[in-house]
Design a protein around this motif. Sequence first.
Motif, PDB file in Angstrom:
ATOM      1  N   SER A  90     -12.437  50.507   1.058  1.00  2.00           N
ATOM      2  CA  SER A  90     -12.765  50.988   2.412  1.00  2.00           C
ATOM      3  C   SER A  90     -11.622  50.746   3.396  1.00  2.00           C
ATOM      4  CB  SER A  90     -14.044  50.319   2.920  1.00  2.00           C
ATOM      5  OG  SER A  90     -15.137  50.626   2.089  1.00  2.00           O
ATOM      6  N   GLY A  91     -10.404  50.866   2.903  1.00  2.00           N
ATOM      7  CA  GLY A  91      -9.253  50.725   3.790  1.00  2.00           C
ATOM      8  C   GLY A  91      -8.891  49.294   4.134  1.00  2.00           C
ATOM      9  N   TYR A  92      -9.432  48.314   3.413  1.00  2.00           N
ATOM     10  CA  TYR A  92      -9.120  46.905   3.691  1.00  2.00           C
ATOM     11  C   TYR A  92      -7.619  46.674   3.562  1.00  2.00           C
ATOM     12  CZ  TYR A  92      -9.364  41.806   3.535  1.00  2.00           C
ATOM     13  OH  TYR A  92      -9.201  40.464   3.806  1.00  2.00           O
ATOM     14  N   ASP A  93      -6.998  46.083   4.609  1.00  2.00           N
ATOM     15  CA  ASP A  93      -5.547  45.941   4.595  1.00  2.00           C
ATOM     16  C   ASP A  93      -5.074  44.538   4.961  1.00  2.00           C
ATOM     17  OD1 ASP A  93      -6.171  45.911   7.253  1.00  2.00           O
ATOM     18  OD2 ASP A  93      -4.747  47.464   7.852  1.00  2.00           O
ATOM     19  N   TYR A 122      -3.652  36.986  -2.046  1.00  2.00           N
ATOM     20  CA  TYR A 122      -2.807  38.152  -2.306  1.00  2.00           C
ATOM     21  C   TYR A 122      -3.190  39.240  -1.319  1.00  2.00           C
ATOM     22  CZ  TYR A 122      -6.731  40.561  -4.572  1.00  2.00           C
ATOM     23  OH  TYR A 122      -7.936  41.176  -4.824  1.00  2.00           O
ATOM     24  N   LYS A 123      -2.231  40.105  -1.017  1.00  2.00           N
ATOM     25  CA  LYS A 123      -2.485  41.233  -0.122  1.00  2.00           C
ATOM     26  C   LYS A 123      -2.538  42.494  -0.962  1.00  2.00           C
ATOM     27  CE  LYS A 123      -1.427  43.009   4.447  1.00  2.00           C
ATOM     28  NZ  LYS A 123      -0.612  42.836   5.671  1.00  2.00           N
ATOM     29  N   PRO A 124      -3.728  43.096  -1.126  1.00  2.00           N
ATOM     30  CA  PRO A 124      -3.897  44.220  -2.049  1.00  2.00           C
ATOM     31  C   PRO A 124      -3.114  45.455  -1.622  1.00  2.00           C
ATOM     32  CG  PRO A 124      -6.026  43.344  -1.291  1.00  2.00           C
ATOM     33  CD  PRO A 124      -4.970  42.765  -0.422  1.00  2.00           C
ATOM     34  N   THR A 125      -2.825  46.273  -2.618  1.00  2.00           N
ATOM     35  CA  THR A 125      -2.298  47.603  -2.345  1.00  2.00           C
ATOM     36  C   THR A 125      -3.445  48.588  -2.499  1.00  2.00           C
ATOM     37  OG1 THR A 125      -1.521  47.639  -4.647  1.00  2.00           O
ATOM     38  CG2 THR A 125       0.103  47.144  -2.947  1.00  2.00           C
TER      39      THR A 125
END
Length: 217
Positions: A90-93, A122-125
């Motif tokens: 859902s666009g999580y950034d 971690y910061k997802p792509t």
Amino acid sequence: MDAKSKIVKPWDKQGLSDHVSAAPTPAGPRPSREEAEAAVRVLIAYAGDDAKREGVLDTPKRVVDAYEELFQGYRECPAEALDRTFSETSGYDDFVLVKDITFNSHCEHHMMPFFGKAHVAYKPTERVVGLSKLARLVDVYAKRLQTQENMTAQIATALEEVLKPKGVAVMIEAEHTCMSLRGVTKPGSMTLTTHFSGTFRDDPNELVRFMSLVREK
């Protein structure tokens, strides 16, 4: 993230480090259970006890049983611990942080326990992994003979190579009994190791947020 996402993407095996893509390859034939129990009896005798004494008669069996559990990481693949990923975000950034992951490991120098907590972010792509899988990854590497420095780097590398995120942060805090119960005998001394990559290394604000959230009670 674990239950509601529907699209599951398998991890890509291409380009993974050896320690990420598979369980360790044994250096030689694995000793039999009987040989392992005999070795424990030798150590009991070396300590100065009688291996035939009633109180320790079943100790070799118990020790080998414990080894099966304490060192099960030698039979597990880190990449498979991260095998269920979800693309519906859902666009999580922002970054994902699981902190205070308790673990127990054994120092490869003295085969004595060290234990503590791991904080993993971690910061997802385009995909995220089930939250419990981060804790599982920590256990896969912890349940081997280890150094804390190596374990920290291995966890980070597995996340980087399998999830291909924008950034990874791993912090481990642990007490080593090879330092607290022998040698300098300093109980309560904590060792802290870190590994930062991507946005956590390049953006000071991201690093500060990570550290603040880890320390937040």
